[in-house]
Design an enzyme around this catalytic site. Structure first.
Site, PDB file in Angstrom:
ATOM      1  N   ILE A  18       3.181   9.148 -13.355  1.00 38.07           N
ATOM      2  CA  ILE A  18       2.791   7.429 -13.660  1.00 38.07           C
ATOM      3  C   ILE A  18       3.060   6.676 -14.843  1.00 38.07           C
ATOM      4  CG2 ILE A  18       0.758   5.895 -13.365  1.00 38.07           C
ATOM      5  CD1 ILE A  18       0.424   6.875 -10.335  1.00 38.07           C
ATOM      6  N   HIS A  55      -5.631 -18.045   3.438  1.00 35.48           N
ATOM      7  CA  HIS A  55      -4.481 -18.431   3.077  1.00 35.48           C
ATOM      8  C   HIS A  55      -4.264 -19.066   2.137  1.00 35.48           C
ATOM      9  CE1 HIS A  55      -0.117 -19.591   3.559  1.00 35.48           C
ATOM     10  NE2 HIS A  55      -1.034 -21.274   3.820  1.00 35.48           N
TER      11      HIS A  55
END
Ligand code: FAD
Length: 473
Positions: free
Chosen positions: A189, A452
């Site tokens: 990472i 949404h």
């Protein structure tokens, strides 16, 4: 005539493990002290880890976007320039504000902060050698001690780090100029994050990795393959299954020699800067742990039981200095639990629900089991996948790479793991952590109303895909 001070709890180390343990212990009513020798609180994470790296990641991403990603958005930009000193200054400011903030928090919670090196005199006494002039040495007499001394960079045998041409994760955070060529040893990472920073700033980045996959051991295999593809598209060169043999500074360049693990074929490349990012190891220097015969395993990790207790029940160890993933939030959870064990005899860290995030772009995040782990454990599972290209918000943002992958128990539908490559994956993974911690099924999450248009709808759809069918794909 060294003065002796009494404390209920003494924490050695002021990193995310140590300072959180100290705050929690104080909140539980203990007279608590925290010893830190760095001169600033926050440990590796705030000073030379999570925070400075994320500052560089965020701002290099912004620069890269302005440079390459504006025209299709209807924005015309002229004369974009990177100012590396300014980039560093922004990073230093966030570090300074946050480390200062932790000092305020210790004060607010009435934790006594000793600026100095803490070392064992015996199993109840800690000597503090102050780092500030004019401050006297003191002996702390502690009922309970929490060792939170963290970790340090693992050296690469035979390669000398000068923090100028051959750098560790610390030196790479403070480069004064952008290397034309940057080579990274280690495709984990830290290597990929720092590689991303300089790749966006214009460096030609080559990652040399001994294993045949990137991302480190914890990353789901399918995710790892996709991450490698995405980074390759961004310009990364990968040399996987490759063993570094040595590296030397030669004038202005670094000569790096390596060989193919399978064929043994030797090669070498030259680079302006070499980053050695092959991991971290527990740090116990200066602690005089020998005085109390503290037990460590062959990797130098402090040996503890499931209450974080060493062979002395009143001496605990947490964070990077002991077992488990070397992550700031893991250290913090352990800090809280260790303090609670002292107070009540009970504490809790669910090691199955420690999220991991790689802050590249797109981000990569996961929690729970990988497919490889489930196979090894013989657990039957089903997969629900949903690509961001089918998510309305990702489409609006013109940022559609990646997917959500949900792993759920084949019989019970219980969520077992979640793996996300995508914009904001690091934030989204918290929902998966909550679901797994509460024992939710994929259907439980799939039936929750998500706003949404948000990226989190992709997570809901991934759950729908796991137990039934996605609606928007
Ligand atoms: P540390 O943070 O190492 O703190 C230990 C402290 O103890 C140090 O400040 C040290 O000076 C002090 N100390 C040691 N011995 C003594 C002594 N005898 N007396 C007094 N003080 C002493 N983790 C994440 O979760 N997310 C990330 O994005 C992330 N990014 C990273 C990026 C980089 C480049 C690096 C290097 C690490 C990153 N990490 C990240 C890992 C994270 O920094 C560590 O897991 C975390 O700091 C561990 O916390 P700790 O409290 O156990 O130890």
């Amino acid at each position: 005539n060294i003065s002796t001070k009494q404390h209920d709890v003494v924490v050695i180390g002021g990193g995310p493990g140590g300072y959180i343990a100290a705050i929690k212990a104080a909140q539980l009513g203990f007279n608590t002290a925290c010893i830190e020798k760095r001169g600033a609180l926050g440990g590796t994470c705030l000073n030379v880890g999570c925070i400075p790296s994320k500052s560089l990641l965020n701002n290099s991403h912004l620069y890269h976007q302005i440079l390459h990603d504006t025209e299709k958005r209807g924005i015309k930009v002229k004369d974009v320039e990177i100012d590396i000193a300014g980039l560093q200054a922004a990073k230093d400011l966030s570090v300074k504000q946050l480390t200062g903030g932790v000092e305020m928090l210790l004060k607010k919670n009435k934790v006594t902060y000793y600026k100095g090196n803490g070392s064992f005199v015996d199993e109840h006494k800690i000597k503090v050698e102050p780092i500030e002039e004019g401050v006297e040495e003191s002996i702390l007499d502690a009922k309970n001690i929490i060792i939170a001394t963290g970790s340090e960079v693992t050296p690469f045998p035979g390669i000398e780090i000068d923090e100028q041409k051959i750098v560790s994760s610390t030196g790479i955070l403070s480069l004064k100029s952008i290397p034309k060529k940057l080579t990274v040893i280690g495709g984990g990472i830290i290597g990929l994050e720092m590689g991303s920073v300089y790749s966006r700033l214009g460096s030609e980045v080559t990652v040399i990795e001994f294993q045949s996959a990137v991302g480190g051991a914890g990353m789901d295999g399918e995710v790892s393959k996709n991450v490698q593809k995405l980074l390759k598209k961004q310009g990364f060169n990968f040399k996987l299954g490759t063993k570094v043999l040595g590296a030397k500074v030669n004038g202005d360049v670094v000569d790096i020699e390596f060989e193919d693990v399978k064929s043994g074929k030797k090669e070498s490349i030259q680079s302006d800067v070499l980053l050695v990012a092959v991991g971290r190891r527990p740090y116990l220097k200066g602690l005089n742990a020998e005085a109390i015969g503290l037990e460590v395993d062959p990797k130098n990790r402090v040996v503890i039981n499931n209450k974080f207790e060493t062979k002395y029940p009143h001496i605990q160890a947490i964070g990077d200095v002991t077992f488990g993933p070397m992550l700031a939030h893991k250290a913090e959870e352990e800090g809280v639990a260790a303090a609670e064990y002292i107070k009540t005899g009970h504490g809790h860290v669910n090691y199955n629900v420690i999220p991991a995030v790689m802050y590249t772009h797109p981000e990569v995040a996961w929690v729970g089991k990988t497919e490889e782990e489930l196979k090894a454990e013989g657990i039957a599972y089903k997969i629900g996948k949903f690509p961001f290209v089918a998510n309305s918000r990702a489409k609006t943002n013109l940022d559609t790479e990646g997917f959500v992958k949900i792993l759920a128990d084949k019989e019970t539908d219980r969520m077992l793991g979640a793996h996300i490559i995508g914009p904001n994956a690091g934030e989204m993974i918290a929902e998966a952590g909550l679901a797994i911690e509460y024992g939710a099924s994929a259907e439980d999450v799939g039936r929750v109303c998500h706003a949404h248009p948000t990226l989190s709808e992709a997570f809901k759809e991934g759950c729908l895909a796991a137990y039934d069918k996605p609606l928007n794909f």
